[in-house]
Design a protein around this motif. Structure first.
Motif, PDB file in Angstrom:
ATOM      1  N   GLU A   1       0.973  -1.050   0.179  1.00 55.54           N
ATOM      2  CA  GLU A   1      -0.269  -0.100   0.013  1.00 55.54           C
ATOM      3  C   GLU A   1       0.819   1.246   0.095  1.00 55.54           C
ATOM      4  N   SER A   2       1.880   1.217   0.650  1.00 53.29           N
ATOM      5  CA  SER A   2       2.897   2.357   0.588  1.00 53.29           C
ATOM      6  C   SER A   2       3.455   2.817  -0.561  1.00 53.29           C
ATOM      7  N   GLU A   3       3.459   1.928  -1.391  1.00 52.01           N
ATOM      8  CA  GLU A   3       4.119   1.999  -2.832  1.00 52.01           C
ATOM      9  C   GLU A   3       5.605   2.508  -2.784  1.00 52.01           C
ATOM     10  N   ALA A   4       6.201   2.366  -1.585  1.00 51.11           N
ATOM     11  CA  ALA A   4       7.417   2.847  -1.328  1.00 51.11           C
ATOM     12  C   ALA A   4       8.515   1.621  -1.290  1.00 51.11           C
ATOM     13  N   VAL A   5       9.597   1.978  -1.543  1.00 57.38           N
ATOM     14  CA  VAL A   5      10.737   0.840  -1.326  1.00 57.38           C
ATOM     15  C   VAL A   5      10.895   0.520   0.370  1.00 57.38           C
ATOM     16  N   SER A   6      10.726  -0.752   0.177  1.00 60.04           N
ATOM     17  CA  SER A   6      10.554  -1.487   1.518  1.00 60.04           C
ATOM     18  C   SER A   6      11.426  -2.668   1.658  1.00 60.04           C
ATOM     19  N   THR A   7      11.530  -3.235   2.952  1.00 63.16           N
ATOM     20  CA  THR A   7      12.264  -4.632   2.886  1.00 63.16           C
ATOM     21  C   THR A   7      11.546  -5.560   3.595  1.00 63.16           C
ATOM     22  N   TYR A   8      11.581  -6.725   3.016  1.00 63.10           N
ATOM     23  CA  TYR A   8      11.093  -7.859   3.944  1.00 63.10           C
ATOM     24  C   TYR A   8      12.157  -8.768   4.192  1.00 63.10           C
ATOM     25  N   GLN A   9      12.222  -9.474   5.299  1.00 63.31           N
ATOM     26  CA  GLN A   9      13.169 -10.289   5.594  1.00 63.31           C
ATOM     27  C   GLN A   9      12.756 -11.523   5.981  1.00 63.31           C
ATOM     28  N   TYR A  10      13.181 -12.763   5.295  1.00 61.22           N
ATOM     29  CA  TYR A  10      13.209 -13.998   5.595  1.00 61.22           C
ATOM     30  C   TYR A  10      13.496 -14.522   6.972  1.00 61.22           C
ATOM     31  N   SER A  11      13.045 -15.667   7.412  1.00 63.66           N
ATOM     32  CA  SER A  11      13.443 -16.216   8.735  1.00 63.66           C
ATOM     33  C   SER A  11      14.821 -16.598   8.875  1.00 63.66           C
ATOM     34  N   SER A  12      15.492 -16.938   7.353  1.00 64.56           N
ATOM     35  CA  SER A  12      16.961 -17.348   7.322  1.00 64.56           C
ATOM     36  C   SER A  12      17.764 -15.841   7.726  1.00 64.56           C
ATOM     37  N   GLY A  13      17.188 -14.863   7.349  1.00 61.29           N
ATOM     38  CA  GLY A  13      17.796 -13.647   7.792  1.00 61.29           C
ATOM     39  C   GLY A  13      18.076 -12.893   6.344  1.00 61.29           C
ATOM     40  N   LEU A  14      17.690 -13.475   5.222  1.00 62.63           N
ATOM     41  CA  LEU A  14      17.894 -12.688   3.852  1.00 62.63           C
ATOM     42  C   LEU A  14      17.170 -11.568   3.930  1.00 62.63           C
ATOM     43  N   GLN A  15      17.332 -10.536   3.381  1.00 61.91           N
ATOM     44  CA  GLN A  15      16.659  -9.213   3.239  1.00 61.91           C
ATOM     45  C   GLN A  15      16.308  -8.849   1.679  1.00 61.91           C
ATOM     46  N   VAL A  16      15.181  -8.664   1.438  1.00 63.85           N
ATOM     47  CA  VAL A  16      14.747  -8.297   0.208  1.00 63.85           C
ATOM     48  C   VAL A  16      14.340  -6.640  -0.073  1.00 63.85           C
ATOM     49  N   SER A  17      14.968  -5.893  -0.582  1.00 65.75           N
ATOM     50  CA  SER A  17      14.498  -4.368  -0.721  1.00 65.75           C
ATOM     51  C   SER A  17      14.175  -3.845  -2.041  1.00 65.75           C
ATOM     52  N   GLY A  18      12.976  -3.533  -1.946  1.00 66.48           N
ATOM     53  CA  GLY A  18      12.502  -3.134  -3.239  1.00 66.48           C
ATOM     54  C   GLY A  18      10.962  -2.676  -3.165  1.00 66.48           C
ATOM     55  N   VAL A  19      10.381  -2.346  -4.303  1.00 67.44           N
ATOM     56  CA  VAL A  19       8.906  -1.801  -4.158  1.00 67.44           C
ATOM     57  C   VAL A  19       7.984  -2.994  -4.324  1.00 67.44           C
ATOM     58  N   PHE A  20       7.269  -3.429  -3.275  1.00 69.04           N
ATOM     59  CA  PHE A  20       6.578  -4.676  -3.168  1.00 69.04           C
ATOM     60  C   PHE A  20       5.393  -4.434  -4.183  1.00 69.04           C
ATOM     61  N   SER A  21       5.263  -5.610  -5.133  1.00 69.73           N
ATOM     62  CA  SER A  21       4.257  -5.397  -5.999  1.00 69.73           C
ATOM     63  C   SER A  21       3.122  -6.539  -5.987  1.00 69.73           C
ATOM     64  N   ASN A  22       3.478  -7.777  -5.286  1.00 64.46           N
ATOM     65  CA  ASN A  22       2.417  -8.885  -5.384  1.00 64.46           C
ATOM     66  C   ASN A  22       2.752  -9.665  -4.436  1.00 64.46           C
ATOM     67  N   LEU A  23       1.678 -10.283  -3.819  1.00 65.51           N
ATOM     68  CA  LEU A  23       1.673 -11.016  -2.906  1.00 65.51           C
ATOM     69  C   LEU A  23       0.571 -12.264  -3.007  1.00 65.51           C
ATOM     70  N   ILE A  24       1.233 -13.524  -2.932  1.00 64.53           N
ATOM     71  CA  ILE A  24       0.297 -14.509  -3.200  1.00 64.53           C
ATOM     72  C   ILE A  24       0.282 -15.438  -1.711  1.00 64.53           C
ATOM     73  N   LYS A  25      -0.762 -15.598  -1.189  1.00 66.65           N
ATOM     74  CA  LYS A  25      -1.150 -15.990  -0.105  1.00 66.65           C
ATOM     75  C   LYS A  25      -2.007 -17.465  -0.199  1.00 66.65           C
ATOM     76  N   ASN A  26      -1.733 -18.402   0.695  1.00 62.14           N
ATOM     77  CA  ASN A  26      -2.308 -19.770   0.890  1.00 62.14           C
ATOM     78  C   ASN A  26      -3.495 -19.523   1.722  1.00 62.14           C
ATOM     79  N   GLU A  27      -4.351 -20.602   1.646  1.00 67.47           N
ATOM     80  CA  GLU A  27      -5.723 -20.516   2.197  1.00 67.47           C
ATOM     81  C   GLU A  27      -5.879 -20.004   3.596  1.00 67.47           C
ATOM     82  N   HIS A  28      -4.652 -20.157   4.347  1.00 66.40           N
ATOM     83  CA  HIS A  28      -4.768 -19.518   5.634  1.00 66.40           C
ATOM     84  C   HIS A  28      -4.298 -18.070   5.552  1.00 66.40           C
ATOM     85  N   GLY A  29      -4.063 -17.230   4.687  1.00 65.89           N
ATOM     86  CA  GLY A  29      -3.829 -16.148   4.406  1.00 65.89           C
ATOM     87  C   GLY A  29      -2.122 -15.833   4.830  1.00 65.89           C
ATOM     88  N   GLN A  30      -1.374 -16.866   4.701  1.00 67.34           N
ATOM     89  CA  GLN A  30      -0.061 -16.762   4.901  1.00 67.34           C
ATOM     90  C   GLN A  30       0.475 -16.521   3.585  1.00 67.34           C
TER      91      GLN A  30
END
Length: 579
Positions: A307-336
């Protein structure tokens, strides 16, 4: 410490906001205004400010007689682990927070005019140096302030936040400029109020800014029956520092509920919040931060980033960090979240340091990858080299991976990357990525597929992980302070201020010249009260010219009838002289 040496230690992405102080541009009247404010404030604050205030002035290089020089301040600040830089007015919130996190005091070089001596909505050197600097000498408060900066630079803003920031910056600039018309101010205030009215769903940064306002800027410490001042906005205000402790201003115990209260930078505050001690202040900050996306992670945080349409960072539980403009999210039946994509320049990092060959040039068109565990297997991020072999995952081999979400990745494995015993990345050629329903998420023709590894997304935050190598801060605002153009008459007055300033330090005073200056004030500067106060100070100190002293006091009586504000200014000044 010389300013040039300080600047060498500032990260490049923050240097664009730093300007020179140009100390020589301060007029003798500017120094007189500073001296007046400091003397009046100290007279009051010695009994009503937090106990660390007076000692903090000395530790941070803040004097009474003249506007502080940035070099002198840094000489003092380096002893307590801080630095100071000069900036031009309000900074973007995230930028301000990063300066704070790095223990850098960002000081506006502007000096409030005599017309706005009691209070100015614009950041100025009185507010930043005499307000913020002294309390940071307290170790416990300093740690709180740095922690606030750390959390604040991760807070999500919205588009309306940026518009409000620019509107506040513009209003503060024109209200301080002496030649601004009432119509211009009314128009700017209307524009700001309209934007504030649109902000019906406050962002993390809006709420955090409110917390900052009611603590760092306008905080009281103690209990509801007796408080001391520590907020910089109060410490630097001749008027509000006195009014804030009066019963008319409601006092409320500090809690995260203070973020429900908006504030007005142009008027005195109708309520203030009181914390018992610094530990309670830190506890409230931690309670608030526990609700922020960088700590909650997951679906809601990712959607907030989209929603922010700004460069953001998401961090995996492994510690890997991805920084960019989020454009798409696919969720499972539990919303994860099970698959996340960015668009445009993206970087990969670990522990806030960009991975080699994984910057915005390499990932210029975005990045996408699954989230979750492999079907029927333990967490891929915890696979040892032997686990990979046992699972048939060999470099140079064509392998197929299926996730619990149904997403399938098939391609030639080229390499893997580990950090701190965690597997964080697999790189494929000739790779195809499909959803459970067979939709294509990655095609072999698109090149190398770098697959991030992690069971979950525990953290999402604004901005980039490695701010040095992936800088997304906006350029310095073009809406800058308006230089004051002094008339020949103004310059004549400033020369008189300079003459009195030098005379104050001399053992022998020129009585005849003091009479002449007083006559010039009567003839050419009838409304000038501050310079008359400085003349009177010399006369009283040297115990000379009682008739002239009487004449000046009579003039003060007349000037006090012009406005309540002028009466207060004169009374405060006379109290210092007679004290």
């Amino acid at each position: 410490m010389q300013y040039e040496k300080v600047l060498e230690q500032i990260p490049h992405h923050l240097k664009q906001y730093i300007v020179d102080q140009h100390y020589e541009r301060y007029t003798a009247q500017d120094h007189a205004v500073w001296r007046y404010i400091m003397r009046v404030n100290l007279d009051y604050l010695k009994d009503h400010a937090h106990s660390s205030y007076l000692d903090g002035l000395k530790k941070t290089g803040i004097g009474i007689e003249k506007i502080p020089n940035i070099d002198e301040m840094n000489e003092a600040l380096q002893k307590i682990g801080w630095k100071a830089v000069i900036v031009d007015g309000f900074l973007p919130p995230a930028v301000f927070m990063e300066f704070q996190f790095r223990k850098i005091l960002a000081i506006s070089a502007d000096m409030r005019t005599i017309q706005h001596l009691l209070y100015t909505p614009a950041p100025d050197i009185v507010h930043e140096a005499a307000g913020h600097a002294p309390i940071i000498a307290d170790d416990e408060y300093s740690r709180f302030l740095q922690k606030f900066g750390e959390y604040g630079m991760k807070a999500f803003s919205s588009k309306i936040d940026i518009e409000i920031y620019e509107a506040i910056r513009h209003l503060s600039i024109i209200k301080e400029y002496p030649e601004t018309t009432k119509e211009e101010i009314d128009l700017a205030e209307k524009d700001l109020n309209n934007k504030l009215a649109q902000n019906t769903n406050p962002s993390e940064m809006t709420l955090l800014s409110r917390l900052h306002w009611w603590t760092v800027e306008y905080g009281l410490i103690g209990d509801l029956s007796q408080q001391k001042i520590y907020g910089a906005g109060l410490l630097s205000s001749v008027g509000e520092s006195k009014n804030c402790l009066k019963p008319a201003v409601k006092k409320i115990p500090i809690s995260i509920n203070c973020t429900n209260y908006n504030y007005d930078i142009t008027n005195e505050q109708p309520q203030l919040f009181v914390n018992k001690d610094w530990q309670e202040l830190l506890s409230v900050l931690e309670e608030f931060s526990n609700k922020m996306s960088f700590r909650t992670g997951g679906q809601d945080a990712i959607e907030k980033a989209i929603e922010s349409e700004a460069v953001s960072t998401y961090q995996y539980s492994s510690g890997l960090q991805v920084s960019g403009v989020f454009s798409n999210l696919i969720k499972n039946e539990h919303g994860q979240p099970v698959y996340i994509s960015t668009t445009g320049p993206t970087s990969l990092a670990f522990d806030n340091k960009q991975l080699e060959n994984h910057g915005i040039t390499y990932h210029a068109d975005g990045f996408s990858s699954p989230v979750g565990k492999l079907l029927g297997k333990k967490s891929l991020e915890n696979f040892s080299n032997q686990d990979l072999i046992d699972a048939g995952i060999y470099e140079g081999q064509n392998i197929s991976l299926e996730f619990e979400s149904g997403i399938k990745v098939q391609g030639n494995l080229q390499s893997n990357l580990r950090k701190e015993n965690k597997l964080i990345l697999l790189s494929f050629t000739e790779c195809t990525v499909l959803t459970r329903d067979g939709d294509t998420l990655f095609d072999p023709q698109w090149g190398v597929y770098d697959m991030a590894i992690g069971d979950s997304i525990p953290s999402v935050f604004f901005g980039t992980a490695d701010k040095i190598n992936h800088n997304i801060y906006p350029p310095k605002s073009e809406n800058v302070a308006i230089p004051i153009k002094y008339s020949e008459k103004d310059k004549e007055l400033h020369k008189l201020y300079e003459e009195i300033r030098k005379m104050r330090d001399e053992e022998q005073s020129n009585s005849e010249r003091l009479k002449e200056i007083s006559k010039l004030l009567d003839d050419n500067f009838s409304n000038e009260w501050l310079l008359r106060l400085e003349v009177l100070e010399i006369l009283k100190k040297k115990k000379i010219l009682p008739d002239l002293q009487s004449d000046i006091n009579k003039t003060f009586a007349l000037l006090s009838n012009e406005s309540g504000e002028k009466r207060l200014l004169i009374e405060n000044g006379l109290q210092i002289l007679n004290g």
